[in-house]
Design an enzyme around this catalytic site. Structure first.
Site, PDB file in Angstrom:
ATOM      1  N   MET A  74      56.344  -5.519  82.666  1.00 19.35           N
ATOM      2  CA  MET A  74      55.954  -4.901  81.403  1.00 19.35           C
ATOM      3  C   MET A  74      55.781  -5.973  80.334  1.00 19.35           C
ATOM      4  O   MET A  74      56.085  -7.128  80.530  1.00 19.35           O
ATOM      5  CB  MET A  74      57.036  -3.898  80.950  1.00 19.35           C
ATOM      6  CG  MET A  74      57.132  -2.673  81.817  1.00 19.35           C
ATOM      7  SD  MET A  74      55.703  -1.563  81.660  1.00 19.35           S
ATOM      8  CE  MET A  74      55.965  -0.834  80.061  1.00 19.35           C
ATOM      9  N   CYS A  75      55.340  -5.545  79.228  1.00 19.54           N
ATOM     10  CA  CYS A  75      55.144  -6.420  78.082  1.00 19.54           C
ATOM     11  C   CYS A  75      55.305  -5.539  76.840  1.00 19.54           C
ATOM     12  O   CYS A  75      55.478  -4.330  76.938  1.00 19.54           O
ATOM     13  CB  CYS A  75      53.723  -6.995  78.052  1.00 19.54           C
ATOM     14  SG  CYS A  75      53.273  -7.961  79.504  1.00 19.54           S
ATOM     15  N   ARG A  76      55.246  -6.130  75.702  1.00 19.61           N
ATOM     16  CA  ARG A  76      55.090  -5.398  74.451  1.00 19.61           C
ATOM     17  C   ARG A  76      53.901  -6.028  73.740  1.00 19.61           C
ATOM     18  O   ARG A  76      53.741  -7.251  73.729  1.00 19.61           O
ATOM     19  CB  ARG A  76      56.343  -5.484  73.566  1.00 19.61           C
ATOM     20  CG  ARG A  76      57.637  -4.909  74.158  1.00 19.61           C
ATOM     21  CD  ARG A  76      57.697  -3.385  74.152  1.00 19.61           C
ATOM     22  NE  ARG A  76      57.019  -2.771  75.294  1.00 19.61           N
ATOM     23  CZ  ARG A  76      57.036  -1.448  75.515  1.00 19.61           C
ATOM     24  NH1 ARG A  76      57.696  -0.626  74.715  1.00 19.61           N
ATOM     25  NH2 ARG A  76      56.385  -0.967  76.549  1.00 19.61           N
TER      26      ARG A  76
ATOM     27  N   ASN B 132      61.201  -9.313  77.452  1.00 16.15           N
ATOM     28  CA  ASN B 132      59.842  -9.851  77.430  1.00 16.15           C
ATOM     29  C   ASN B 132      59.944 -11.317  77.039  1.00 16.15           C
ATOM     30  O   ASN B 132      59.581 -11.708  75.931  1.00 16.15           O
ATOM     31  CB  ASN B 132      58.980  -9.054  76.453  1.00 16.15           C
ATOM     32  CG  ASN B 132      58.897  -7.599  76.867  1.00 16.15           C
ATOM     33  OD1 ASN B 132      58.309  -7.284  77.883  1.00 16.15           O
ATOM     34  ND2 ASN B 132      59.528  -6.713  76.095  1.00 16.15           N
TER      35      ASN B 132
ATOM     36  N   ASN C 223      49.325  -3.880  78.510  1.00 18.89           N
ATOM     37  CA  ASN C 223      50.744  -3.618  78.714  1.00 18.89           C
ATOM     38  C   ASN C 223      50.867  -2.663  79.879  1.00 18.89           C
ATOM     39  O   ASN C 223      50.366  -1.546  79.816  1.00 18.89           O
ATOM     40  CB  ASN C 223      51.349  -2.993  77.449  1.00 18.89           C
ATOM     41  CG  ASN C 223      52.687  -2.345  77.729  1.00 18.89           C
ATOM     42  OD1 ASN C 223      53.445  -2.836  78.563  1.00 18.89           O
ATOM     43  ND2 ASN C 223      52.968  -1.250  77.052  1.00 18.89           N
TER      44      ASN C 223
END
Lengths: 254, 254, 254, 254
Positions: free
Chosen positions: A1-3, A41, A114
């Site tokens: 995942m990411c933001r 992250n 994302n």
């Protein structure tokens, strides 16, 4: 995942977008609140903007965003009407490298993703490559799912007259490639030189979170609300919205 | 360009291969003597070896080899009967990243390349991708010409029963793809779990330098002689030689 | 804060110490359970060991331990009777650099610290420098509290005949320097070429966690138990214990 | 050794200072022409400038300048009336780290050094530390000779009313510390919030090269002329010159 997060509006310094908000992407790098997968992250980050002469520009670092000693100076010296940023939580097996660090730029397109394609194994990669011309494959310079998605978008922009059409066609390609055992989380932010496009979408999974906030002279979009006192509107699942700096232009279903 | 070296023989510590020789790869990183292109090999380096249980193992660093503070400790603690190493002088436009840093490993194959395909533009990349199955394309995790060459070798090992046959078929593929305007410098070192293969080859250009030296209990190969007092034999242009730890096994023409 | 661990016993591969345990330091880098301060140890890591000829050896990386692609290969190829390791959670303001990454080595001494001096401002630094000869000050090559503590230990080994005496004198120096407003968390692991010394200590604060486990042919010490099925004994607060590979040699009070 | 450069004048983009000149610092990193020691400046680089609100700002990278993929974007987006930059050729034994990478900033002072103290061993370090208050020692966060020189300058600014006086006093301190066996190469560039100071100096050695060029609306200083068509004046050996954006203000002897 990411933001991820984006800003479009009156020109501002980077620090007002990236560092100042209470729940900034820096905070979201070590203390995200709404991640489905992972808890961090910390696998690099990147920022994209427009130079004075409107050239898409990029700054990337493979270290955790909190440990970049250049960021204070850049924050008070870079300014732009457009900002896109991504703090990366790498999917295991997808290398931590500048090439894999988002956002990505190709000509006037700026792109950040994302989510993930899970599993992102050779079978899926090979099927995605089938959708791409050799010319576009040759532009893939790393091994992340996000790079393949960006290539797929580029492919579809060749045959579609608008970015929303290309995104819709791209999502349909992904659906044809991913059977039920493949979860695809597909939140995207795209800037094409004129407008900002954001979508919240997933296949065989819940959609990652995504919000926008309309200010007096700008629009912001983010995986998690950046601020406490502003109003943040959640995207409907499977929706795509186009924005200019005044607010929402159009809504699409995916 | 790059400089590369290999060792096959009685088990030795890494430092005896990498650091001790008068004209070691470390020296060749900042003071190479026989480079056709470029003056430096300061864009990262890598070392491959076999673990005690014969698993191909890799250590890479994107910094210049001379600035790696871990190397002294690793040099006196790692030992193996097989060593391959590469100090990289990146071709402009091919990113400095771990993915692009050599050697490369795939299953039992260890591979390193000295040279370039010039220009390595989208046209050539697209033609090379044409030679590859999607499955093998999907394994390319960076954007260097060396990664594409390694993928091409993997492709040909599927249809050829020996490594020399695969190398010969691979060189023929490259020839079919590169017209007269493309220079291909194609020195390779390959270990397949049993033997070491080295070739000195180029298309539309002179061949990069390559030497070997037969010791009492080992064979060494290098872009430039590593030592002053040993005898170093120059490879004929367009030749491929297989070695075991006792010396030359067979000679092939390319 | 940081998390640290040590092993002294029969020679083992690095991966058995660092990667294999259920609650390994890798796990403790992103999911520590008993940290007083911070939630992560993602600011680099280091490992120390003895080479075959008993030279203290070091491997450090400023990236999070989980993203080091060299670690698998090193894990199966490095072996030693002694291991010390540290995953770093940097105190804000103390740079992320190789110099600040632990463990530290000086001659035969290997040292690693878990804790902090808080605040570690110029006032405290200046007082600590007062305790050091210029010669030892000149050896400080970074700006972390741990480096200053290691310098202080070196200073006291000049006047004390044993490591425990030097540690006791060092803790007394720190006490004289830190008034009530300064919290000092002072867990240390030290190897002097013969024995392993571990202490759990703090001033004006609770002590960080520290455990040891006696195996059939080894001793392990760690900030948090590395394994589920072994017995892990908690250190008493303000205690110092010396170990050889058979177990506890002597207990001291701090 | 290193190569350094400065600009003071009408506000310009970074790329006009750093990338555009024919013999730019990027070129001087891999092909310097007038180095006494070493052949390369590939051990990191840094740039300092003033933000819109006149805060000294810094960007540093430990990789060779030619491999920094962020530089194009920063070059066209950062602008300032003041630029200082340094491409580093580290003296062996002085670590490659952000802390050691120049320029350095302390309050309104910006500092960069070209040269070395040779040998820079514990004896010299200890003598230099003798000249420093604990408070200023505590600000040294790395282990390079340049950091010690910057500390020494800070020390002397406490007792001297002007920067030239502080530089002269500093050089005298160094002379008292360095006997005949120590070579000190001491080219400095300093900006104090108002004026730019540059000196060409050495003890027990020839002075490194240093030039300036007066333009219509700016002054540039560099280790080697940045451009072919402009007039570059060589500094006299053992001289110190103060500049504002119109040109030379005053000349001093060292």
């Amino acid at each position: 995942m990411c933001r991820l997060a984006a800003y479009l509006g009156t020109e501002i310094k980077l620090f007002r977008f990236l560092q100042e908000p209470e729940h900034s992407l820096i905070k979201q790098s070590w203390a995200p609140k709404e991640m489905q997968d992972g808890t961090l992250n910390a696998d690099g980050y990147g920022v994209a903007w427009l130079s004075d002469d409107n050239i898409p520009s990029l700054y990337k670092n493979v270290l955790p965003i909190w440990s970049d000693t250049n960021l204070d100076s850049l924050g008070r010296s870079l300014s732009s009407q457009l900002w896109l940023a991504n703090v990366r939580g790498a999917t295991p097996g997808q290398g931590i490298s500048e090439a894999n660090t988002q956002p990505f730029v190709k000509d006037e397109l700026i792109f950040t993703h994302n989510g993930c394609i899970k599993p992102f194994d050779k079978g899926i990669k090979a099927k995605l490559l089938n959708e791409l011309s050799n010319d576009i494959q040759a532009g893939i310079n790393g091994d992340s799912d996000s790079l393949y998605l960006f290539a797929l978008l580029q492919q579809h922009t060749l045959n579609q007259s608008t970015i929303p059409d290309a995104i819709i066609a791209m999502m349909s390609s992904i659906k044809s490639v991913c059977n039920k055992d493949v979860a695809a989380l597909l939140n995207l932010l795209i800037y094409d030189g004129e407008m900002l496009y954001a979508c919240r979408h997933a296949l065989n999974s819940a959609c990652p979170s995504l919000y926008y906030s309309i200010g007096s002279d700008n629009v912001r979009i983010a995986s998690e609300p950046l601020t406490i006192n502003d109003e943040w509107v959640t995207f409907s699942e499977h929706s795509l919205i186009s924005f200019n700096s005044s607010g929402v232009i159009e809504n699409y279903s995916l």
